[in-house]
Write a protein that holds these residues in place. Sequence first.
Motif, short mmCIF file in Angstrom:
data_model
loop_
_atom_site.label_atom_id
_atom_site.label_comp_id
_atom_site.label_asym_id
_atom_site.label_seq_id
_atom_site.Cartn_x
_atom_site.Cartn_y
_atom_site.Cartn_z
N UNK A 274 -9.11 1.26 -5.42
CA UNK A 274 -9.87 0.02 -5.31
C UNK A 274 -8.85 -1.12 -5.25
N UNK A 275 -8.78 -1.77 -4.10
CA UNK A 275 -7.77 -2.81 -3.91
C UNK A 275 -8.19 -4.17 -4.49
N UNK A 276 -9.37 -4.22 -5.10
CA UNK A 276 -9.90 -5.51 -5.55
C UNK A 276 -8.95 -6.24 -6.49
N UNK A 277 -8.48 -5.54 -7.53
CA UNK A 277 -7.59 -6.18 -8.50
C UNK A 277 -6.26 -6.56 -7.87
N UNK A 278 -5.74 -5.71 -7.02
CA UNK A 278 -4.47 -6.01 -6.37
C UNK A 278 -4.59 -7.29 -5.54
N UNK A 279 -5.70 -7.40 -4.82
CA UNK A 279 -5.90 -8.58 -3.98
C UNK A 279 -6.13 -9.82 -4.83
N UNK A 280 -6.88 -9.68 -5.94
CA UNK A 280 -7.09 -10.82 -6.85
C UNK A 280 -5.77 -11.35 -7.39
N UNK A 281 -4.86 -10.41 -7.69
CA UNK A 281 -3.58 -10.79 -8.27
C UNK A 281 -2.61 -11.34 -7.23
N UNK A 282 -2.96 -11.22 -5.95
CA UNK A 282 -2.10 -11.72 -4.89
C UNK A 282 -0.99 -10.77 -4.49
N UNK A 283 -1.14 -9.49 -4.82
CA UNK A 283 -0.12 -8.49 -4.48
C UNK A 283 -0.18 -8.18 -2.99
N UNK A 284 0.94 -8.19 -2.34
CA UNK A 284 1.00 -7.92 -0.90
C UNK A 284 0.75 -6.45 -0.63
N UNK A 285 0.05 -6.17 0.47
CA UNK A 285 -0.22 -4.81 0.91
C UNK A 285 0.43 -4.62 2.27
N UNK A 286 1.20 -3.56 2.41
CA UNK A 286 1.89 -3.31 3.68
C UNK A 286 0.89 -3.02 4.80
N UNK A 287 1.21 -3.46 5.99
CA UNK A 287 0.40 -3.12 7.15
C UNK A 287 0.56 -1.64 7.45
N UNK A 288 -0.46 -1.08 8.07
CA UNK A 288 -0.40 0.33 8.43
C UNK A 288 -1.49 1.13 7.77
N UNK A 289 -1.68 2.36 8.19
CA UNK A 289 -2.80 3.16 7.71
C UNK A 289 -2.75 3.52 6.23
N UNK A 290 -1.57 3.56 5.63
CA UNK A 290 -1.46 3.95 4.23
C UNK A 290 -1.73 2.80 3.26
N UNK A 291 -1.66 1.56 3.75
CA UNK A 291 -1.94 0.37 2.93
C UNK A 291 -1.20 0.42 1.59
N UNK A 292 0.08 0.64 1.65
CA UNK A 292 0.90 0.74 0.44
C UNK A 292 1.10 -0.63 -0.18
N UNK A 293 0.90 -0.76 -1.50
CA UNK A 293 1.24 -2.02 -2.16
C UNK A 293 2.74 -2.26 -2.10
N UNK A 294 3.13 -3.51 -1.98
CA UNK A 294 4.56 -3.86 -1.93
C UNK A 294 5.11 -3.86 -3.35
N UNK A 295 6.09 -2.99 -3.61
CA UNK A 295 6.71 -2.91 -4.93
C UNK A 295 8.21 -2.75 -4.78
#
Length: 320
Positions: A251-272
């Motif tokens: 569930x990407x909701x919290x990641x998006x709320x926090x402003x965490x970047x998500x990599x483009x592409x099919x895997x949608x990896x969070x940027x860490x």
Amino acid sequence: MFDLIIIGAGPAGIACGIEAQKSGLEYLILEKGYLVNSLYNFPTNMTFFSTSQNLEIGSIPFISHSDKPTRKEALEYYRRICQGYKLNIRYKTKVTGIAKASIGFLVTTPSETFHSAKVIIATGYFDTPRMLDVPGENLGKVKHYYDDAHPYIGTDVAVVGGANSACDVALETWHKGARVTMVVREQELYQKVKYWILPNIENRIKEGSIKAYFNSEITEIREDDIEIRTPEGLRTLANDYVLAMTGYKPDYTLLEMAGIEIQAGPQRLPVIDEDTLESSVAGIYLAGVVVSGLNTSALFIENTRHHGKTIIRDILLKST
């Protein structure tokens, strides 16, 4: 003000809590459901692919009756760890927001707001099933989670998927007396299915005890039947239940709320930062399988249980 708030009380969140406690940090674990909620929702009779040793956290031995522990044994193990360490966990507490504050972050729940210098998101992915997106999926006979075979005795069951969960479910419901049909999008079963399961399910299909349609998918679900698209065309099958074992996603909701970047592409990896597990937002870390994005077969308990030590080490280093 807490030094650290950990969101999620699965194995990764527990491991982070143990390391925080050992390091003297003021921490709080917030869990929206039960302790190790994902494991709790696993099938009642499930056996892990991993050995008990590979599921250990907090340097606490995991003793099971056989090399491959059961769901029941895992629940007992993690419960005893939390009781032994007296971890600071609040259950049934869903996080609804994460926002930057002048110092640290404000973590919001429906009833309270907590102030914390650092945050770890360890929310896993088991709470969000991959949907079939077909007409009729909202009917009560469609299940995205499987618990026990008993309700399906003497019924027509369609199991969707060809990986571990689907094969486990197909065999267990068939053994208990269900008439089982598997609907598999690929041309064969996933060849990395548990080694003690794969030959069994392949033999049941070969002898005709379990019917399987490969290169096929459900196109519509109705009260008494389903329609599937096969290489030979559309077919209608009598059906009482659809068990959609199609996997889960974060569930990407919290990641998006926090402003965490998500990599483009099919895997949608969070940027860490792979060395520290700190996200693109300084002070927010990710732990556990949520790190793998939609590539949910990449990470499990056994290869994420070190995340707690990695993160707490970095928090302490940056606090000096």
